[in-house]
Write a protein that holds these residues in place. Structure first.
Motif, PDB file in Angstrom:
ATOM      1  N   ALA B 194     -11.919   5.867  -8.146  1.00 44.95           N
ATOM      2  CA  ALA B 194     -11.714   7.072  -9.078  1.00 44.95           C
ATOM      3  C   ALA B 194     -11.043   8.220  -8.417  1.00 44.95           C
ATOM      4  O   ALA B 194     -10.761   9.251  -9.164  1.00 44.95           O
ATOM      5  CB  ALA B 194     -13.221   7.547  -9.716  1.00 44.95           C
ATOM      6  N   THR B 293     -20.950   4.935 -13.307  1.00 42.18           N
ATOM      7  CA  THR B 293     -20.834   6.163 -14.048  1.00 42.18           C
ATOM      8  C   THR B 293     -19.472   7.021 -13.505  1.00 42.18           C
ATOM      9  O   THR B 293     -19.187   8.008 -13.633  1.00 42.18           O
ATOM     10  CB  THR B 293     -21.965   6.981 -13.869  1.00 42.18           C
ATOM     11  OG1 THR B 293     -22.293   6.977 -12.498  1.00 42.18           O
ATOM     12  CG2 THR B 293     -23.291   6.520 -14.405  1.00 42.18           C
ATOM     13  N   ASN B 294     -18.414   6.075 -13.294  1.00 40.61           N
ATOM     14  CA  ASN B 294     -17.286   6.736 -13.066  1.00 40.61           C
ATOM     15  C   ASN B 294     -16.552   5.484 -13.554  1.00 40.61           C
ATOM     16  O   ASN B 294     -16.411   4.121 -13.302  1.00 40.61           O
ATOM     17  CB  ASN B 294     -16.808   7.236 -11.720  1.00 40.61           C
ATOM     18  CG  ASN B 294     -16.619   6.471 -10.578  1.00 40.61           C
ATOM     19  OD1 ASN B 294     -15.791   5.406 -10.765  1.00 40.61           O
ATOM     20  ND2 ASN B 294     -17.645   6.449  -9.471  1.00 40.61           N
ATOM     21  N   GLY B 312     -21.196   5.063   0.858  1.00 41.03           N
ATOM     22  CA  GLY B 312     -21.328   5.680  -0.633  1.00 41.03           C
ATOM     23  C   GLY B 312     -22.529   4.842  -1.189  1.00 41.03           C
ATOM     24  O   GLY B 312     -22.676   4.974  -2.358  1.00 41.03           O
ATOM     25  N   SER B 315     -24.870   6.909  -3.688  1.00 50.46           N
ATOM     26  CA  SER B 315     -24.063   7.487  -5.058  1.00 50.46           C
ATOM     27  C   SER B 315     -24.301   5.994  -5.998  1.00 50.46           C
ATOM     28  O   SER B 315     -24.272   6.129  -7.129  1.00 50.46           O
ATOM     29  CB  SER B 315     -22.672   7.941  -4.850  1.00 50.46           C
ATOM     30  OG  SER B 315     -22.804   9.014  -4.193  1.00 50.46           O
ATOM     31  N   LYS B 318     -27.659   5.225  -7.337  1.00 53.89           N
ATOM     32  CA  LYS B 318     -27.799   6.479  -8.362  1.00 53.89           C
ATOM     33  C   LYS B 318     -27.176   6.017  -9.661  1.00 53.89           C
ATOM     34  O   LYS B 318     -27.740   6.059 -10.758  1.00 53.89           O
ATOM     35  CB  LYS B 318     -27.410   7.731  -7.746  1.00 53.89           C
ATOM     36  CG  LYS B 318     -28.086   8.754  -8.811  1.00 53.89           C
ATOM     37  CD  LYS B 318     -27.591  10.283  -8.140  1.00 53.89           C
ATOM     38  CE  LYS B 318     -27.816  11.263  -8.939  1.00 53.89           C
ATOM     39  NZ  LYS B 318     -27.283  11.555 -10.248  1.00 53.89           N
ATOM     40  N   ARG B 427     -14.042   8.078 -20.447  1.00 54.84           N
ATOM     41  CA  ARG B 427     -15.150   8.461 -19.022  1.00 54.84           C
ATOM     42  C   ARG B 427     -16.443   7.935 -19.526  1.00 54.84           C
ATOM     43  O   ARG B 427     -17.068   7.905 -20.479  1.00 54.84           O
ATOM     44  CB  ARG B 427     -15.062   9.929 -19.006  1.00 54.84           C
ATOM     45  CG  ARG B 427     -13.933  10.694 -18.386  1.00 54.84           C
ATOM     46  CD  ARG B 427     -13.932  11.950 -18.073  1.00 54.84           C
ATOM     47  NE  ARG B 427     -12.689  12.376 -17.435  1.00 54.84           N
ATOM     48  CZ  ARG B 427     -12.046  13.446 -17.768  1.00 54.84           C
ATOM     49  NH1 ARG B 427     -12.402  14.406 -18.480  1.00 54.84           N
ATOM     50  NH2 ARG B 427     -10.854  13.432 -17.171  1.00 54.84           N
ATOM     51  N   PHE B 429     -18.894   8.871 -17.451  1.00 51.70           N
ATOM     52  CA  PHE B 429     -20.035   9.919 -16.540  1.00 51.70           C
ATOM     53  C   PHE B 429     -21.112   9.880 -17.398  1.00 51.70           C
ATOM     54  O   PHE B 429     -21.577   9.932 -18.317  1.00 51.70           O
ATOM     55  CB  PHE B 429     -19.278  11.203 -16.627  1.00 51.70           C
ATOM     56  CG  PHE B 429     -18.018  11.482 -15.898  1.00 51.70           C
ATOM     57  CD1 PHE B 429     -17.437  10.469 -14.914  1.00 51.70           C
ATOM     58  CD2 PHE B 429     -17.090  12.265 -16.280  1.00 51.70           C
ATOM     59  CE1 PHE B 429     -16.369  10.605 -14.342  1.00 51.70           C
ATOM     60  CE2 PHE B 429     -15.775  12.431 -15.712  1.00 51.70           C
ATOM     61  CZ  PHE B 429     -15.361  11.763 -14.743  1.00 51.70           C
ATOM     62  N   GLU B 430     -22.370  10.436 -16.273  1.00 53.73           N
ATOM     63  CA  GLU B 430     -23.554  10.512 -16.792  1.00 53.73           C
ATOM     64  C   GLU B 430     -23.504  11.688 -17.957  1.00 53.73           C
ATOM     65  O   GLU B 430     -23.006  12.510 -17.808  1.00 53.73           O
ATOM     66  CB  GLU B 430     -24.621  11.016 -15.641  1.00 53.73           C
ATOM     67  CG  GLU B 430     -24.860  10.230 -14.574  1.00 53.73           C
ATOM     68  CD  GLU B 430     -25.808  10.607 -13.737  1.00 53.73           C
ATOM     69  OE1 GLU B 430     -26.776  11.456 -14.062  1.00 53.73           O
ATOM     70  OE2 GLU B 430     -25.751  10.453 -12.511  1.00 53.73           O
ATOM     71  N   GLY B 431     -24.410  11.331 -18.985  1.00 50.26           N
ATOM     72  CA  GLY B 431     -24.299  12.107 -19.961  1.00 50.26           C
ATOM     73  C   GLY B 431     -23.031  12.695 -20.871  1.00 50.26           C
ATOM     74  O   GLY B 431     -22.960  13.580 -21.659  1.00 50.26           O
ATOM     75  N   ARG B 432     -22.118  11.920 -20.545  1.00 52.64           N
ATOM     76  CA  ARG B 432     -20.637  12.342 -21.224  1.00 52.64           C
ATOM     77  C   ARG B 432     -20.933  11.960 -22.745  1.00 52.64           C
ATOM     78  O   ARG B 432     -20.229  12.827 -23.604  1.00 52.64           O
ATOM     79  CB  ARG B 432     -19.761  11.185 -20.628  1.00 52.64           C
ATOM     80  CG  ARG B 432     -18.236  11.473 -21.300  1.00 52.64           C
ATOM     81  CD  ARG B 432     -17.634  12.547 -20.774  1.00 52.64           C
ATOM     82  NE  ARG B 432     -16.167  12.554 -21.364  1.00 52.64           N
ATOM     83  CZ  ARG B 432     -15.295  13.502 -21.469  1.00 52.64           C
ATOM     84  NH1 ARG B 432     -15.560  14.502 -20.287  1.00 52.64           N
ATOM     85  NH2 ARG B 432     -14.264  13.554 -21.983  1.00 52.64           N
ATOM     86  N   PRO B 435     -26.890  13.561 -23.610  1.00 57.54           N
ATOM     87  CA  PRO B 435     -27.733  13.790 -22.483  1.00 57.54           C
ATOM     88  C   PRO B 435     -28.334  12.176 -22.321  1.00 57.54           C
ATOM     89  O   PRO B 435     -29.082  11.815 -23.303  1.00 57.54           O
ATOM     90  CB  PRO B 435     -28.548  14.811 -22.546  1.00 57.54           C
ATOM     91  CG  PRO B 435     -27.985  15.615 -23.601  1.00 57.54           C
ATOM     92  CD  PRO B 435     -27.049  14.729 -24.483  1.00 57.54           C
TER      93      PRO B 435
END
Lengths: 196, 461
Positions: B194, B293-294, B312, B315, B318, B427, B429-432, B435
């Protein structure tokens, strides 16, 4: 834009990597039409439960940590171009974000708002996290003129890079737009010359 | 004369003046604006008491916030309505053409620019949106900017920019059946990570890129930002010229001939040097899905989620925890709750045709809610003319009105917390998508197949 010259502050550690701008300020909070008040929703979904109560394990809710410096893992600010991310960090009270790597658009947005994106080596970033873990009152001293960042009163220090033009802007609080507006004539000449 | 890359040629043609300290004053040919990232910029102009410098080179639409049902009615959500109304007021006050709700040309900003012929080879194009890189498919320098820069372009038609480094990614060979442009770019991002192209502008080249339609090329350039690149571009060729020819704002008559002559010079010279080069074999690319999440966290659909890396690791853990996945698990067979076909990545007519052809005569799984959101009014009309809306309806898919929709969930189109959505957007991403929403990125064909099966399946099987 506010000037930035130097700063000494305690550090908020956020070691997560690839922190994207959707985390910094989720899209549903982008509906405002002014630049104010975004700090309230900074890191909204990491910081609060859906019912609005604070998530105790998130660093911004931890009274041990505070300050105007956010230290974050690599590739901070990736994703969306929303300048609201820089506004939210600034509005919350951060003046420096230190990381080993910044996403391009975020870096530019931060610089346009007097928020210093301070890029350090991965080893130095690690030292910052270690120092804060050992002693949360550890401060980071940033001198933009000298381009030096130091951990603690007499701890390790590192020289950092910043684009010379951006440095002048930060030190003096200049906006790009003032400069560009002063170039109107040259821009018009360019348009004339570019006409086929 | 030194050999130049395509990027160098376009950049140099737009430098008004180099500035001390390595920045250039770069002239911007076209500025696209939308309701979310422009209001503060217009306020800035008002505070300074200055006009928009070149209103005719600025085009506006409403896309990020708009509902995708009942667009003929007033927007229900008050904040969204206010923001969209603000755009209308600002455009009126500053003399900017707006293709807003109710206009036959309304749509996602990166869909309408190309389809109206506003996007043309050799241009510089900016917009307060990171997926502006989409327009690079036409051989343009196109990139996303922040709101302060939106104000600068409105005020001066210029930006102060440092020239990025140049990267070339060459994809040679022939794609396997069931593999699409989306899979190429997800494969590339998974290889580079990313952040792998941060600081670079990417040129995509090679026979597999040449073989793509303009729609496919836009999908590739669209996601350049997801590996950190400011933008991506592809040298224009006959495919490009044929796409642009006769579009609303394309040059006509002798202007066309003149433009074409220039456009044919827009390619990297054979011995041009890039700061970084990557080579990818098209045959190595499988249909892709993301698990994290990316967008760099992608694997071939029949692959397994990697083990935690030492570097990493926190991350990564998570990320998997958020997704509810574990290292070593297969993505095949994972249950899906939502399917979203849309966004500036995959909402064009070709994407809709591909999905419709797959779902024709089939019906979605009972556990899935499937949504198709066309990228623009013109795409919507075209799809209806071809009967695609009926095919989707008969398959149990909702066929809605254009906008950014569930890609970033600024409107009502949200995925509930904890639910899995196979999405053709850009994307994860979290919550994109709302929520707590869990996004699995894929191409339109894979998304259609997931909707029918109710789980992740391999379209090749």
């Amino acid at each position: 834009m506010q000037k930035f010259t130097q700063l000494t502050s305690t550090i908020v550690p956020l070691p997560n990597e690839d922190v994207d701008t959707d985390q910094i300020i989720p899209a549903r909070f982008l509906k405002a039409t002014t630049r104010d008040g975004f700090g309230e929703n900074l890191f909204r979904d990491w910081r609060f439960h859906p019912d609005g109560s604070p998530k105790q394990d998130f660093v911004l809710n931890n009274p041990t940590h505070g300050g105007a410096v956010l230290a974050a893992g690599r590739n901070f600010g990736c994703g969306s171009s929303r300048e609201h991310a820089a506004w939210a960090l600034y509005d919350y009270g951060f003046r420096v974000v230190v990381s080993s790597f910044f996403a391009d658009i975020f870096r530019g947005n931060a610089l346009n708002n007097g928020l210093l994106p301070l890029q350090v080596s991965p080893a130095f970033l690690h030292q910052i996290f270690t120092a804060v873990a050992q002693d949360p009152t550890t401060v980071l001293s940033v001198d933009l003129e000298q381009q030096i960042v130091r951990i603690g009163a007499d701890g390790p220090q590192e020289q950092f890079d910043i684009d010379p033009f951006r440095k002048v802007c930060m030190l003096n609080g200049y906006d790009d737009i003032d400069y560009l507006l002063s170039m109107k004539e040259e821009i018009e000449d360019f348009e004339q010359a570019a006409q086929p | 004369m030194a050999a130049k890359t395509l990027f160098d040629k376009i950049w140099e043609a737009h430098v008004v003046k180099p500035v001390e300290g390595g920045q250039d004053v770069l002239y911007i040919d076209r500025h696209l604006i939308h309701e979310v990232t422009s209001p503060q910029a217009f306020d800035g102009l008002r505070q300074r008491g200055i006009p928009v410098f070149r209103p005719a080179q600025t085009i506006a639409t409403a896309d990020h916030n708009v509902p995708t049902l009942h667009q003929h009615l007033p927007i229900v959500e008050p904040l969204s309505r206010f923001q969209v109304d603000k755009l209308t007021e600002n455009c009126r006050e500053f003399g900017i053409e707006l293709y807003g709700l109710g206009h036959a040309w309304q749509g996602i900003v990166h869909v309408i620019g190309p389809e109206l012929g506003i996007t043309q080879p050799g241009m510089t194009i900016v917009c307060g949106d990171s997926h502006t890189s989409t327009h690079g498919a036409f051989g343009t320098i196109a990139f996303g900017i922040g709101t302060s820069q939106v104000e600068q372009v409105l005020a001066t038609q210029c930006l102060l920019q440092k020239k990025p480094k140049r990267m070339r990614i060459t994809v040679d060979g022939t794609l396997a059946s069931g593999v699409t442009a989306k899979d190429i770019i997800l494969h590339i991002i998974a290889q580079l990570s990313a952040a792998g192209a941060t600081g670079y502008f990417v040129e995509y080249a090679g026979s597999a890129i040449r073989a793509l339609s303009m729609e496919g090329r836009m999908t590739i350039c669209n996601m350049s930002i997801e590996m950190g690149a400011r933008g991506g571009l592809i040298a224009p060729d006959e495919v490009t010229f044929e796409y642009v020819r006769n579009r609303e704002f394309a040059p006509k008559g002798s202007d066309w001939e003149k433009a074409l002559q220039y456009w044919q010079t827009l390619h990297s010279d054979p011995d041009a040097v890039f700061d970084q080069e990557y080579y990818i074999q098209a045959e190595d690319i499988a249909p892709m899905v993301t698990y994290g999440t990316n967008p760099g966290m992608g694997i071939p659909v029949d692959g397994a989620i990697p083990q935690v890396s030492a570097e990493g690791g926190a991350s990564f853990e998570k990320s998997l925890e958020y997704m509810g996945f574990a290292p070593g698990e297969k993505m095949l067979g994972k249950t899906v709750d939502y399917v979203f076909i849309g966004s500036c990545t995959n909402s064009r007519i070709e994407d809709l045709r591909l999905a419709a052809a797959y779902v024709k005569g089939k019906y979605k799984a009972p556990n899935v809610r499937a949504m198709v959101v066309p990228g623009s009014k013109q795409v919507e009309q075209q799809a209806k003319a071809e009967g695609l809306d009926r095919i989707f309806a008969e398959a149990g898919f909702e066929f809605r009105e254009p906008g950014c929709s569930a890609c970033l969930a600024m409107n009502e189109d949200k995925v509930p917390a904890g639910k899995y959505c196979v999405s053709t957007s850009n994307r994860n991403f979290e919550g994109r998508q709302g929520p707590g929403a869990r996004t699995i990125l894929a191409g339109p064909l894979m998304a259609a197949a997931a909707a029918i099966a109710g789980k992740i399946v391999d379209v090749r099987a």
